[in-house]
Design a protein around this motif. Sequence first.
Motif, PDB file in Angstrom:
ATOM      1  N   PRO A  48       7.754   1.965  -7.866  1.00 29.75           N
ATOM      2  CA  PRO A  48       6.501   1.907  -7.090  1.00 29.75           C
ATOM      3  C   PRO A  48       5.773   0.571  -7.225  1.00 29.75           C
ATOM      4  O   PRO A  48       5.197   0.075  -6.247  1.00 29.75           O
ATOM      5  CB  PRO A  48       5.656   3.040  -7.683  1.00 29.75           C
ATOM      6  N   TYR A  49       5.826  -0.019  -8.402  1.00 31.92           N
ATOM      7  CA  TYR A  49       5.162  -1.311  -8.596  1.00 31.92           C
ATOM      8  C   TYR A  49       5.877  -2.409  -7.803  1.00 31.92           C
ATOM      9  O   TYR A  49       5.216  -3.263  -7.201  1.00 31.92           O
ATOM     10  CB  TYR A  49       5.121  -1.652 -10.083  1.00 31.92           C
ATOM     11  N   PHE A  50       7.211  -2.400  -7.797  1.00 30.82           N
ATOM     12  CA  PHE A  50       7.956  -3.385  -7.013  1.00 30.82           C
ATOM     13  C   PHE A  50       7.618  -3.271  -5.534  1.00 30.82           C
ATOM     14  O   PHE A  50       7.412  -4.282  -4.854  1.00 30.82           O
ATOM     15  CB  PHE A  50       9.466  -3.197  -7.189  1.00 30.82           C
ATOM     16  N   ILE A  51       7.558  -2.047  -5.033  1.00 32.15           N
ATOM     17  CA  ILE A  51       7.240  -1.842  -3.625  1.00 32.15           C
ATOM     18  C   ILE A  51       5.813  -2.304  -3.317  1.00 32.15           C
ATOM     19  O   ILE A  51       5.566  -2.962  -2.308  1.00 32.15           O
ATOM     20  CB  ILE A  51       7.446  -0.364  -3.244  1.00 32.15           C
ATOM     21  N   CYS A  66      -2.920   0.015  -2.252  1.00 34.85           N
ATOM     22  CA  CYS A  66      -1.478   0.172  -2.419  1.00 34.85           C
ATOM     23  C   CYS A  66      -1.070   0.011  -3.885  1.00 34.85           C
ATOM     24  O   CYS A  66      -0.252   0.773  -4.400  1.00 34.85           O
ATOM     25  CB  CYS A  66      -0.755  -0.849  -1.557  1.00 34.85           C
ATOM     26  N   LEU A  67      -1.671  -0.957  -4.548  1.00 38.82           N
ATOM     27  CA  LEU A  67      -1.358  -1.179  -5.958  1.00 38.82           C
ATOM     28  C   LEU A  67      -1.870  -0.032  -6.829  1.00 38.82           C
ATOM     29  O   LEU A  67      -1.181   0.398  -7.766  1.00 38.82           O
ATOM     30  CB  LEU A  67      -1.964  -2.507  -6.412  1.00 38.82           C
ATOM     31  N   GLU A  68      -3.035   0.495  -6.499  1.00 38.89           N
ATOM     32  CA  GLU A  68      -3.566   1.635  -7.242  1.00 38.89           C
ATOM     33  C   GLU A  68      -2.698   2.878  -7.049  1.00 38.89           C
ATOM     34  O   GLU A  68      -2.477   3.643  -7.987  1.00 38.89           O
ATOM     35  CB  GLU A  68      -5.004   1.938  -6.816  1.00 38.89           C
ATOM     36  N   LEU A  69      -2.191   3.079  -5.857  1.00 42.76           N
ATOM     37  CA  LEU A  69      -1.289   4.193  -5.604  1.00 42.76           C
ATOM     38  C   LEU A  69       0.015   4.024  -6.382  1.00 42.76           C
ATOM     39  O   LEU A  69       0.568   4.998  -6.909  1.00 42.76           O
ATOM     40  CB  LEU A  69      -1.013   4.317  -4.105  1.00 42.76           C
ATOM     41  N   ALA A  70       0.489   2.788  -6.477  1.00 42.54           N
ATOM     42  CA  ALA A  70       1.697   2.523  -7.268  1.00 42.54           C
ATOM     43  C   ALA A  70       1.453   2.816  -8.737  1.00 42.54           C
ATOM     44  O   ALA A  70       2.330   3.384  -9.415  1.00 42.54           O
ATOM     45  CB  ALA A  70       2.132   1.075  -7.083  1.00 42.54           C
ATOM     46  N   TYR A  71       0.282   2.446  -9.259  1.00 41.20           N
ATOM     47  CA  TYR A  71      -0.051   2.786 -10.647  1.00 41.20           C
ATOM     48  C   TYR A  71      -0.096   4.294 -10.847  1.00 41.20           C
ATOM     49  O   TYR A  71       0.352   4.806 -11.878  1.00 41.20           O
ATOM     50  CB  TYR A  71      -1.388   2.178 -11.045  1.00 41.20           C
TER      51      TYR A  71
END
Length: 131
Positions: A48-51, A66-71
Amino acid sequence: MAGVKALMVLSFSGAIGLTFLMLGCALEDYGIYWPLFVLIFYVISPIPYFIAKRVTYDSDATSSACLELAYFFTTGIVVSAFGLPVILARVDVIKWGACGLVLASNAVIFLTILGFFLVFEGGDDFSWEQW
């Protein structure tokens, strides 16, 4: 040269974590290989972080949705990796000693993954984005 030393330390700690995992599966008292399913969590935790880093174009912002969702997804994956051996031990599929070794493995491996991102996050000429 500091990047090479950090890479050596990270690879050593990854090997220690995988050794704990193999001990939790292969010792004579335990001898069941169900805990190896946490390897799936090790592989999918950085995805998720790469995406999010590829999708997020604004590099000046300290945070984006988007970054918060990846976290959030990464946190769910890590919590699931810690929960799987506890559930397997609770229903008597594995023994509690194997559960302890797998939990130690999880701690070491996820700290290694975090260390990788902390060391190679910078935008200098020695970053993981070149790979």
